[in-house]
Design a protein around this motif. Structure first.
Motif, PDB file in Angstrom:
ATOM      1  N   ILE A  45       3.293  27.986  53.468  1.00 31.05           N
ATOM      2  CA  ILE A  45       3.813  27.118  52.418  1.00 31.05           C
ATOM      3  C   ILE A  45       3.204  27.565  51.082  1.00 31.05           C
ATOM      4  CG2 ILE A  45       4.206  25.079  53.856  1.00 31.05           C
ATOM      5  CD1 ILE A  45       1.223  24.892  51.746  1.00 31.05           C
ATOM      6  N   ALA A  46       3.846  27.173  49.999  1.00 32.12           N
ATOM      7  CA  ALA A  46       3.241  27.354  48.684  1.00 32.12           C
ATOM      8  C   ALA A  46       3.492  26.086  47.900  1.00 32.12           C
ATOM      9  CB  ALA A  46       3.834  28.550  47.960  1.00 32.12           C
ATOM     10  N   MET A  47       2.509  25.695  47.105  1.00 27.18           N
ATOM     11  CA  MET A  47       2.604  24.423  46.393  1.00 27.18           C
ATOM     12  C   MET A  47       2.529  24.654  44.887  1.00 27.18           C
ATOM     13  SD  MET A  47       0.762  21.098  47.775  1.00 27.18           S
ATOM     14  CE  MET A  47       0.720  19.515  46.964  1.00 27.18           C
ATOM     15  N   VAL A  48       3.393  23.951  44.154  1.00 23.52           N
ATOM     16  CA  VAL A  48       3.343  23.994  42.691  1.00 23.52           C
ATOM     17  C   VAL A  48       2.862  22.628  42.213  1.00 23.52           C
ATOM     18  CG1 VAL A  48       4.657  24.335  40.569  1.00 23.52           C
ATOM     19  CG2 VAL A  48       5.257  25.630  42.620  1.00 23.52           C
ATOM     20  N   PHE A  49       1.750  22.611  41.491  1.00 20.10           N
ATOM     21  CA  PHE A  49       1.112  21.356  41.107  1.00 20.10           C
ATOM     22  C   PHE A  49       1.525  20.923  39.708  1.00 20.10           C
ATOM     23  CE2 PHE A  49      -1.675  23.308  44.210  1.00 20.10           C
ATOM     24  CZ  PHE A  49      -2.004  22.257  45.029  1.00 20.10           C
ATOM     25  N   GLN A  50       1.217  19.630  39.440  1.00 16.62           N
ATOM     26  CA  GLN A  50       1.416  19.040  38.131  1.00 16.62           C
ATOM     27  C   GLN A  50       0.560  19.763  37.078  1.00 16.62           C
ATOM     28  OE1 GLN A  50      -0.289  14.863  37.152  1.00 16.62           O
ATOM     29  NE2 GLN A  50       1.624  14.572  38.225  1.00 16.62           N
ATOM     30  N   ASN A  51      -0.696  19.970  37.419  1.00 13.66           N
ATOM     31  CA  ASN A  51      -1.579  20.702  36.508  1.00 13.66           C
ATOM     32  C   ASN A  51      -1.652  22.125  37.011  1.00 13.66           C
ATOM     33  OD1 ASN A  51      -2.218  18.212  35.237  1.00 13.66           O
ATOM     34  ND2 ASN A  51      -3.508  17.784  37.005  1.00 13.66           N
ATOM     35  N   TYR A  52      -0.901  23.000  36.351  1.00 10.81           N
ATOM     36  CA  TYR A  52      -0.707  24.331  36.912  1.00 10.81           C
ATOM     37  C   TYR A  52      -1.804  25.277  36.470  1.00 10.81           C
ATOM     38  CZ  TYR A  52       1.584  24.364  32.396  1.00 10.81           C
ATOM     39  OH  TYR A  52       1.857  24.187  31.084  1.00 10.81           O
ATOM     40  N   ALA A  53      -3.014  24.723  36.185  1.00  6.40           N
ATOM     41  CA  ALA A  53      -4.182  25.476  35.730  1.00  6.40           C
ATOM     42  C   ALA A  53      -4.168  26.952  36.106  1.00  6.40           C
ATOM     43  CB  ALA A  53      -5.449  24.824  36.272  1.00  6.40           C
ATOM     44  N   LEU A  54      -3.923  27.797  35.121  1.00  4.65           N
ATOM     45  CA  LEU A  54      -4.005  29.242  35.321  1.00  4.65           C
ATOM     46  C   LEU A  54      -5.426  29.681  34.986  1.00  4.65           C
ATOM     47  CD1 LEU A  54      -0.675  30.171  33.507  1.00  4.65           C
ATOM     48  CD2 LEU A  54      -1.029  29.831  35.957  1.00  4.65           C
ATOM     49  N   ALA A  80       4.330  45.289  44.221  1.00  4.89           N
ATOM     50  CA  ALA A  80       5.774  45.141  44.473  1.00  4.89           C
ATOM     51  C   ALA A  80       6.179  43.664  44.419  1.00  4.89           C
ATOM     52  CB  ALA A  80       6.127  45.752  45.826  1.00  4.89           C
ATOM     53  N   ARG A  81       5.371  42.803  45.032  1.00  7.92           N
ATOM     54  CA  ARG A  81       5.725  41.372  45.060  1.00  7.92           C
ATOM     55  C   ARG A  81       5.632  40.741  43.670  1.00  7.92           C
ATOM     56  NH1 ARG A  81       3.129  38.192  50.103  1.00  7.92           N
ATOM     57  NH2 ARG A  81       3.164  39.819  51.679  1.00  7.92           N
ATOM     58  N   VAL A  82       4.584  41.101  42.918  1.00  9.20           N
ATOM     59  CA  VAL A  82       4.427  40.529  41.579  1.00  9.20           C
ATOM     60  C   VAL A  82       5.564  41.011  40.677  1.00  9.20           C
ATOM     61  CG1 VAL A  82       2.988  40.463  39.500  1.00  9.20           C
ATOM     62  CG2 VAL A  82       1.933  40.191  41.753  1.00  9.20           C
ATOM     63  N   ASP A  83       5.913  42.299  40.773  1.00 12.94           N
ATOM     64  CA  ASP A  83       7.003  42.831  39.945  1.00 12.94           C
ATOM     65  C   ASP A  83       8.320  42.117  40.251  1.00 12.94           C
ATOM     66  OD1 ASP A  83       5.417  44.529  38.523  1.00 12.94           O
ATOM     67  OD2 ASP A  83       5.848  46.304  39.739  1.00 12.94           O
ATOM     68  N   LYS A  84       8.562  41.877  41.540  1.00 12.88           N
ATOM     69  CA  LYS A  84       9.803  41.210  41.943  1.00 12.88           C
ATOM     70  C   LYS A  84       9.838  39.777  41.407  1.00 12.88           C
ATOM     71  CE  LYS A  84      12.539  40.122  46.015  1.00 12.88           C
ATOM     72  NZ  LYS A  84      12.295  39.655  47.396  1.00 12.88           N
ATOM     73  N   ALA A  85       8.720  39.065  41.554  1.00 15.50           N
ATOM     74  CA  ALA A  85       8.653  37.685  41.068  1.00 15.50           C
ATOM     75  C   ALA A  85       8.798  37.649  39.544  1.00 15.50           C
ATOM     76  CB  ALA A  85       7.333  37.038  41.483  1.00 15.50           C
ATOM     77  N   ALA A  86       8.161  38.616  38.868  1.00 13.93           N
ATOM     78  CA  ALA A  86       8.227  38.666  37.404  1.00 13.93           C
ATOM     79  C   ALA A  86       9.663  38.881  36.936  1.00 13.93           C
ATOM     80  CB  ALA A  86       7.324  39.775  36.883  1.00 13.93           C
ATOM     81  N   MET A 119       4.837  29.189  38.875  1.00 16.71           N
ATOM     82  CA  MET A 119       5.832  29.332  39.940  1.00 16.71           C
ATOM     83  C   MET A 119       5.771  30.724  40.554  1.00 16.71           C
ATOM     84  SD  MET A 119       9.163  27.162  38.970  1.00 16.71           S
ATOM     85  CE  MET A 119       9.342  27.137  37.214  1.00 16.71           C
ATOM     86  N   GLY A 120       5.496  31.718  39.698  1.00 22.83           N
ATOM     87  CA  GLY A 120       5.370  33.097  40.185  1.00 22.83           C
ATOM     88  C   GLY A 120       4.255  33.221  41.207  1.00 22.83           C
ATOM     89  N   ARG A 121       3.161  32.532  40.922  1.00 23.12           N
ATOM     90  CA  ARG A 121       2.020  32.541  41.825  1.00 23.12           C
ATOM     91  C   ARG A 121       2.406  31.991  43.203  1.00 23.12           C
ATOM     92  NH1 ARG A 121      -3.255  29.916  39.155  1.00 23.12           N
ATOM     93  NH2 ARG A 121      -1.914  28.116  39.389  1.00 23.12           N
ATOM     94  N   ALA A 122       3.325  31.018  43.194  1.00 25.64           N
ATOM     95  CA  ALA A 122       3.792  30.459  44.463  1.00 25.64           C
ATOM     96  C   ALA A 122       4.775  31.413  45.163  1.00 25.64           C
ATOM     97  CB  ALA A 122       4.438  29.103  44.227  1.00 25.64           C
ATOM     98  N   ILE A 123       5.695  31.995  44.392  1.00 26.92           N
ATOM     99  CA  ILE A 123       6.724  32.863  44.980  1.00 26.92           C
ATOM    100  C   ILE A 123       6.129  34.073  45.693  1.00 26.92           C
ATOM    101  CG2 ILE A 123       8.638  34.443  44.503  1.00 26.92           C
ATOM    102  CD1 ILE A 123       9.367  32.888  42.167  1.00 26.92           C
ATOM    103  N   VAL A 124       5.101  34.694  45.077  1.00 26.86           N
ATOM    104  CA  VAL A 124       4.589  35.952  45.632  1.00 26.86           C
ATOM    105  C   VAL A 124       4.010  35.765  47.042  1.00 26.86           C
ATOM    106  CG1 VAL A 124       4.104  37.033  43.411  1.00 26.86           C
ATOM    107  CG2 VAL A 124       2.305  35.706  44.534  1.00 26.86           C
ATOM    108  N   ARG A 125       3.725  34.549  47.412  1.00 29.51           N
ATOM    109  CA  ARG A 125       3.228  34.296  48.770  1.00 29.51           C
ATOM    110  C   ARG A 125       4.342  34.393  49.799  1.00 29.51           C
ATOM    111  NH1 ARG A 125      -1.720  31.003  48.237  1.00 29.51           N
ATOM    112  NH2 ARG A 125      -1.453  30.589  50.435  1.00 29.51           N
ATOM    113  N   GLN A 126       5.577  34.469  49.335  1.00 29.46           N
ATOM    114  CA  GLN A 126       6.755  34.519  50.213  1.00 29.46           C
ATOM    115  C   GLN A 126       6.705  33.407  51.260  1.00 29.46           C
ATOM    116  OE1 GLN A 126       6.750  38.636  51.581  1.00 29.46           O
ATOM    117  NE2 GLN A 126       7.755  39.267  49.691  1.00 29.46           N
ATOM    118  N   PRO A 127       6.623  32.163  50.779  1.00 27.27           N
ATOM    119  CA  PRO A 127       6.453  31.050  51.709  1.00 27.27           C
ATOM    120  C   PRO A 127       7.752  30.708  52.436  1.00 27.27           C
ATOM    121  CG  PRO A 127       6.773  30.212  49.503  1.00 27.27           C
ATOM    122  CD  PRO A 127       6.736  31.713  49.386  1.00 27.27           C
TER     123      PRO A 127
END
Ligand code: ADP
Ligand code: ADP
Length: 229
Positions: free
Chosen positions: A81-90, A116-122, A148-156
């Motif tokens: 799973i990947a979670m996107v939070f209210q406070n997306y503290a980078l 490859a995964r980061v480039d695709k998400a970007a 959101m990118g941080r969540a996508i790259v996990r391929q959840p």
């Protein structure tokens, strides 16, 4: 992608006679690729339910399954799973690339695969030209896309959204809502999105779960939920 099954899910805080049951047996079969919004007033149990799916909160009874796999006893990192939070503290000192890559580095994903995964998400999130920037050099909307990118790259298999829009101003909220819809169209990942905002729920949901006092009161399309006699 996967189905998500909630089978008689119960949550109690505390033990013995002082135990406080806050989720009273929720049943829902969420289809592969569906976008589900959990809506209801403050304190009805939305985030508890989401956090049990994420593995951040222990489940007191029943079963949660992602695809064929019962995940009750799995660590968050093992649940796909990947979670996107209210406070997306980078991480302020890291570039956009490193912010997105961080979780994968920890998980010891090979460097080439990370790139490859980061480039695709970007590409999907239109962040390709910003990969070397620091968070402070981004607009609010761009930061939200990095989160959101941080969540996508996990391929959840499943995306969990915990009120990701509630701290944003109206313009950014509308913009991010469109981003989330586009993301779901592009990737088709099974999603659970928590909000207390009914308009947000109606706009985003394919089906919605209406919670009240720890019970699932309704489960249906926005039309079904708002046009019941
Ligand atoms: P919502 O997300 O819908 O606002 P929550 O899931 O946060 O609701 O809370 C549901 C109920 O569980 C509330 O009554 C809340 O006070 C209680 N609760 C949440 N977290 C805890 C906790 N860690 N310990 C005890 N009670 C909790
Ligand atoms: P949210 O609904 O945005 O999660 P809350 O105020 O309900 O915000 O909860 C904030 C944090 O406090 C959460 O980690 C939750 O588990 C905890 N919490 C909420 N209610 C209680 C409670 N009654 N007792 C102990 N912890 C609680």
């Amino acid at each position: 992608m996967a189905t998500l099954s909630l089978r008689n899910v119960v949550k109690r805080y505390g033990h013995g006679p002082k135990a406080n049951q806050v989720i009273h047996g929720v049943n829902a079969e969420i289809k592969d690729g569906e976008f589900i919004v959990i809506v209801g007033p403050s304190g009805c149990g939305k985030s508890t339910l989401l956090r049990m799916v994420a593995g951040l909160e222990e489940i007191s009874g029943g079963e949660i399954a992602i695809g064929p796999r019962v995940v009750n006893n799995l660590e968050p990192a093992e649940r796909d799973i990947a979670m996107v939070f209210q406070n997306y503290a980078l991480y302020p000192h890291m570039s956009v690339f490193d912010n997105m890559a961080y979780g994968l580095k920890i998980a010891k994903v090979p460097v080439e695969e990370i790139k490859a995964r980061v480039d695709k998400a970007a590409k999907i999130l239109e962040l390709g030209h910003l990969l070397e920037r620091k968070p402070r050099e981004l607009s609010g909307g761009q930061r939200q896309r990095v989160a959101m990118g941080r969540a996508i790259v996990r391929q959840p298999q499943v995306f969990l959204f915990d009120e990701p829009l509630s701290n944003l101003d109206a313009k950014l909220r509308a913009q991010t809502r469109l981003e989330i819809q586009k993301l779901h169209r592009d990737l088709g990942i099974t999603s659970l999105f928590v909000t207390h905002d009914q308009v947000e729920a109606m706009t985003l949901a394919q089906r919605m779960i209406v919670m009240n006092g720890g019970n699932m009161e309704q489960f249906g399309t926005p039309e079904e939920v708002y046009h019941t006699p």
